[in-house]
Design a protein around this motif. Sequence first.
Motif, PDB file in Angstrom:
ATOM      1  N   ALA A  26       0.834  -1.208   0.000  1.00  0.00           N
ATOM      2  CA  ALA A  26       0.000   0.000   0.000  1.00  0.00           C
ATOM      3  C   ALA A  26       0.867   1.256   0.000  1.00  0.00           C
ATOM      4  O   ALA A  26       0.559   2.232  -0.699  1.00  0.00           O
ATOM      5  CB  ALA A  26      -0.935  -0.011   1.217  1.00  0.00           C
ATOM      6  N   PHE A  27       1.944   1.242   0.761  1.00  0.00           N
ATOM      7  CA  PHE A  27       2.835   2.396   0.797  1.00  0.00           C
ATOM      8  C   PHE A  27       3.498   2.616  -0.562  1.00  0.00           C
ATOM      9  O   PHE A  27       3.566   3.736  -1.055  1.00  0.00           O
ATOM     10  CB  PHE A  27       3.900   2.242   1.887  1.00  0.00           C
ATOM     11  N   ALA A  28       3.991   1.537  -1.178  1.00  0.00           N
ATOM     12  CA  ALA A  28       4.629   1.661  -2.495  1.00  0.00           C
ATOM     13  C   ALA A  28       3.632   2.191  -3.525  1.00  0.00           C
ATOM     14  O   ALA A  28       3.970   3.058  -4.333  1.00  0.00           O
ATOM     15  CB  ALA A  28       5.197   0.313  -2.935  1.00  0.00           C
ATOM     16  N   ARG A  29       2.395   1.689  -3.495  1.00  0.00           N
ATOM     17  CA  ARG A  29       1.358   2.182  -4.419  1.00  0.00           C
ATOM     18  C   ARG A  29       1.127   3.663  -4.209  1.00  0.00           C
ATOM     19  O   ARG A  29       1.025   4.436  -5.157  1.00  0.00           O
ATOM     20  CB  ARG A  29       0.059   1.412  -4.206  1.00  0.00           C
ATOM     21  N   TRP A  30       1.038   4.079  -2.945  1.00  0.00           N
ATOM     22  CA  TRP A  30       0.796   5.488  -2.630  1.00  0.00           C
ATOM     23  C   TRP A  30       1.953   6.362  -3.130  1.00  0.00           C
ATOM     24  O   TRP A  30       1.730   7.427  -3.693  1.00  0.00           O
ATOM     25  CB  TRP A  30       0.612   5.646  -1.121  1.00  0.00           C
ATOM     26  N   CYS A  31       3.187   5.888  -2.946  1.00  0.00           N
ATOM     27  CA  CYS A  31       4.363   6.670  -3.360  1.00  0.00           C
ATOM     28  C   CYS A  31       4.385   6.936  -4.855  1.00  0.00           C
ATOM     29  O   CYS A  31       4.785   8.009  -5.298  1.00  0.00           O
ATOM     30  CB  CYS A  31       5.650   5.942  -2.990  1.00  0.00           C
ATOM     31  N   PHE A  32       3.983   5.945  -5.629  1.00  0.00           N
ATOM     32  CA  PHE A  32       4.140   6.029  -7.072  1.00  0.00           C
ATOM     33  C   PHE A  32       2.816   6.195  -7.814  1.00  0.00           C
ATOM     34  O   PHE A  32       2.764   6.009  -9.033  1.00  0.00           O
ATOM     35  CB  PHE A  32       4.893   4.804  -7.579  1.00  0.00           C
TER      36      PHE A  32
END
Length: 80
Positions: A26-32
């Motif tokens: 979820a964090f990686a999706r949010w970052c990119f």
Amino acid sequence: AGLFDASENAGDRARVPGGAAGRLEAFARWCFAGGPGAGDILVVAGHSNWFRSFFRAFMGRRERHPAKERRFANAAVVAF
């Protein structure tokens, strides 16, 4: 936008499907995601074990890299 936006912070162990791996995803999706503010500088602070887990999850399984194997020193900085 302000200098600090914690509006999406749900705590240190937010209920995200998939447990710890789900939180990393979820964090990686949010970052990119490329949403509002895309292209801005992103500063992330956290525990060295969290960063090591993040790099292990998203760097190639066969790729050898210190970020996957070693803990960062206190106050270490990673840029990419």
